[in-house]
Design an enzyme around this catalytic site. Sequence first.
Site, PDB file in Angstrom:
ATOM      1  N   PRO A  81     -20.844   2.718  -2.117  1.00  0.00           N
ATOM      2  CA  PRO A  81     -20.126   1.529  -2.582  1.00  0.00           C
ATOM      3  C   PRO A  81     -18.786   1.954  -3.184  1.00  0.00           C
ATOM      4  CG  PRO A  81     -22.287   1.742  -3.654  1.00  0.00           C
ATOM      5  CD  PRO A  81     -22.017   3.021  -2.944  1.00  0.00           C
ATOM      6  N   CYS A  82     -17.734   1.182  -2.970  1.00  0.00           N
ATOM      7  CA  CYS A  82     -16.405   1.576  -3.472  1.00  0.00           C
ATOM      8  C   CYS A  82     -15.816   0.565  -4.456  1.00  0.00           C
ATOM      9  CB  CYS A  82     -15.447   1.786  -2.307  1.00  0.00           C
ATOM     10  SG  CYS A  82     -15.479   3.482  -1.717  1.00  0.00           S
ATOM     11  N   GLN A  83     -16.700  -0.242  -5.092  1.00  0.00           N
ATOM     12  CA  GLN A  83     -16.173  -1.283  -5.990  1.00  0.00           C
ATOM     13  C   GLN A  83     -15.457  -0.711  -7.200  1.00  0.00           C
ATOM     14  OE1 GLN A  83     -19.304  -0.991  -4.956  1.00  0.00           O
ATOM     15  NE2 GLN A  83     -20.287  -2.967  -4.655  1.00  0.00           N
TER      16      GLN A  83
END
Length: 359
Positions: A81-83
């Site tokens: 995830p790259c949030q």
Amino acid sequence: MIAKPTVIDLFSGCGGMSLGLENAGYEIVYANDLNGDALKTYKHNFPEVVVEQGDINEIDPREVSRRIKRKSVDVIVAGAPCQGFSTSGKRNPNDPRSKLFLQVGKFLKVFKPKIFVMENVSGLLSMGKGDTMKTIIKNFKDNGYHVTYQVLSADEFGIPQMRNRVFIVGSLKPIPTEKIFPKPSKSKPVSVKDAISDLSFLGLDDHSDTYHIKPLTPYQKKMRKGTKTLHNHKSAKHSNKIQKRFSKVPPGMDGRNALKKSDTLKRDYYRLHPNKTSRTITTLPEDLIHYKENRIPTVREMARLQSFPDNFVFLGPRTTGGRQRKFSCPQYTQIGNAVPPMLSEKLFKQISKVLDIHF
Ligand SMILES: C[S@@+](CC[C@H](N)C(=O)[O-])C[C@H]1O[C@@H](n2cnc3c(N)ncnc32)[C@H](O)[C@@H]1O
């Protein structure tokens, strides 16, 4: 020639990417994810793989190397995830989610794979006006990798769903981008009806573990793979009010446009169009309405739209709400999170050729 390339799957989820890898002839030697529900599904479908549940921040790849008795692997894949990257493009070092992608680097250092593949939402490309991608690419280059990337659209690879995802590929040797990625198929896109019409006998609040009819299309035949028991085909129980709301939304339209004078703000749901590919499957089942029934699709119908074959069984809670939502990863979410296995298979078959020719 590498007979069976070895691979580590980080952020494995329920195993969408892993299934494509397995079908493309790879040997998965280790998988890690934080979530126990997703890993219940993973372990059931990949009983041979060494699976570790845990926060990647706390996992030492040298320990993993000892555990799996391997000093290197051919490939590492990661659906991180790259949030954690702010839209201003400045990585916040204090945001724990930013560190997740950096954790891939520590595995690269220990296992030195010939190739690594990261998958993410295509919105990553424009995040921080492109600065986020620059940061990611620089980090991997500093680890000694040549990096390229491409957006692949699932519907162009025989999957009945519009789903654009960016695949970032790093390799120890320079390889032209066009050699790494598979070419889109020239055949007609697979529609929602092509994908699930043989399952549409289910009304509301019902379930079935047997098929009622033979497969009606080549896609349905491919997905059944000779499966005898129909798994995960249980339909939701909606109130009369919800059913009435759903009934007013025609195929190919969402609640916002169809229910202008509705008494509710919750109008994001979209009715699947039988003759088109599906919208992107998200982690929330309430986002989609079946193309002819006034209900959300079943887990099995969603799985079909993501190209999971019928012999892939989903475990863990079917759905959750309230406080549980934060911790659990129900079956619908596992599917929405996944890389479509058919897309993964096509990508990694192409990458196999690269491994054979260039390494
Ligand atoms: C987009 S999903 C991966 C989907 C998977 N690649 C597939 O094809 O099915 C991202 C995964 O990252 C996992 N995750 C999030 N934070 C994590 C962490 N700190 N350590 C390990 N896994 C984490 C989530 O549980 C989720 O399953």
